[in-house]
Motif scaffolding. Sequence first.
Motif, PDB file in Angstrom:
ATOM      1  N   LEU A 157       0.802  -1.397   0.177  1.00 59.57           N
ATOM      2  CA  LEU A 157      -0.098   0.082   0.066  1.00 59.57           C
ATOM      3  C   LEU A 157       1.058   1.175   0.015  1.00 59.57           C
ATOM      4  N   ALA A 158       2.022   1.267   0.711  1.00 60.01           N
ATOM      5  CA  ALA A 158       2.840   2.423   0.676  1.00 60.01           C
ATOM      6  C   ALA A 158       3.388   2.652  -0.711  1.00 60.01           C
ATOM      7  N   ILE A 159       3.904   1.558  -1.246  1.00 60.91           N
ATOM      8  CA  ILE A 159       4.310   1.760  -2.706  1.00 60.91           C
ATOM      9  C   ILE A 159       3.306   2.290  -3.541  1.00 60.91           C
ATOM     10  N   MET A 160       2.322   1.760  -3.406  1.00 66.75           N
ATOM     11  CA  MET A 160       1.120   2.270  -4.521  1.00 66.75           C
ATOM     12  C   MET A 160       0.789   3.790  -4.099  1.00 66.75           C
ATOM     13  N   MET A 186       5.135   5.144   3.285  1.00 67.02           N
ATOM     14  CA  MET A 186       5.034   5.833   1.993  1.00 67.02           C
ATOM     15  C   MET A 186       6.113   6.911   1.704  1.00 67.02           C
ATOM     16  N   ILE A 187       6.399   7.915   2.900  1.00 71.10           N
ATOM     17  CA  ILE A 187       7.546   8.941   3.086  1.00 71.10           C
ATOM     18  C   ILE A 187       8.862   8.582   2.493  1.00 71.10           C
ATOM     19  N   PHE A 188       9.206   7.316   2.962  1.00 68.98           N
ATOM     20  CA  PHE A 188      10.362   6.672   2.630  1.00 68.98           C
ATOM     21  C   PHE A 188      10.581   6.336   1.073  1.00 68.98           C
ATOM     22  N   TYR A 189       9.307   5.630   0.467  1.00 68.27           N
ATOM     23  CA  TYR A 189       9.297   5.373  -0.678  1.00 68.27           C
ATOM     24  C   TYR A 189       9.326   6.631  -1.724  1.00 68.27           C
ATOM     25  N   LEU A 190       8.560   7.679  -1.225  1.00 69.48           N
ATOM     26  CA  LEU A 190       8.375   8.765  -2.028  1.00 69.48           C
ATOM     27  C   LEU A 190       9.513   9.528  -2.031  1.00 69.48           C
ATOM     28  N   ALA A 191      10.574   9.527  -1.306  1.00 71.67           N
ATOM     29  CA  ALA A 191      11.754   9.968  -1.308  1.00 71.67           C
ATOM     30  C   ALA A 191      12.626   9.173  -1.962  1.00 71.67           C
ATOM     31  N   ALA A 192      12.433   8.095  -2.194  1.00 70.40           N
ATOM     32  CA  ALA A 192      13.338   6.916  -2.965  1.00 70.40           C
ATOM     33  C   ALA A 192      12.835   7.334  -4.330  1.00 70.40           C
TER      34      ALA A 192
END
Length: 291
Positions: free
Chosen positions: A85-88, A171-177
């Motif tokens: 869900l975080a990745i999506m 989600m914050i970590f994936y958004l930064a990546a």
Amino acid sequence: MHKTHSSLTPWLLLMPAMVLLVGFTHYPAVATIWHSFFSTAKASNPAVFVGLENYALAVDDPVFWRALKNNLWFALGTIPASIALAIMMALWINDRVPGRGLLRMAYFTPTVLPMIAVANIWLFFYTPQYGLLEQVTQALGLPSHNWLGNPDTVLGCLILVAIWKEAGFFMIFYLAALQQISPVLAEAASLEGASRWQYFWRVQFPLLMPTTLFVLINALINSFRLVDHIVVMTKGGPDNASSLLLYYIYEVGFSFWDSAYAAALTVVLLVVLAAVAILKFRILDRRTHYQ
């Protein structure tokens, strides 16, 4: 003299952090392991060395095994779903969609809410007869159900709460990546005729593996340290169906006042977390590409 001063300066700069690390992490861990080999001191009986007796007690403790089994199912239910869900969510708000700022705030809001507040919000959702979920089921003509009072559904309800709270944080970590990935790669994939799914699976996801490894370890730790929600929502019931390992340790230590047995269970928890973390590193680190 100048050389000695230069060699001492880094250690002096590290000293505050080292004191805090030793005082609040290393010393408590060593003290817990040491305490697990002794009995619990009573008013008239001092603590005595009992060796592995506390660990043998854990082997024969059915509630411990029930809590460990519940925790494994809880981790299996929360970790993959939270990460997916975080990745999506990160992929969606990384694009230039209308209201992107509001979406980011909405996704991240559950993360900043206090855990007790979150538990009370969802306790209202699950309350029989007049809870929000019950009102929806009654409107659909479905029978009433005690979601937190049924052993078959209580763990699933806790899993849903944990996913709702943790997905925005990951989600914050994936958004930064995602924002570190060069847009040139998307242009090259588009020129090659790759679909959005092919671009994600063959380009973005491999580049997100360092972040995924980091998030996996954090998600694993979070799945084994849940106490607040259980205290407010279920207190481990019904019939220990929602009792997780750390909550059981809390009960043993602060309700039954058996600190030695609680120390032994804490050591078991640390060993389980360390073993799973090492296994994840050995498997995933080989597939991780660091830019």
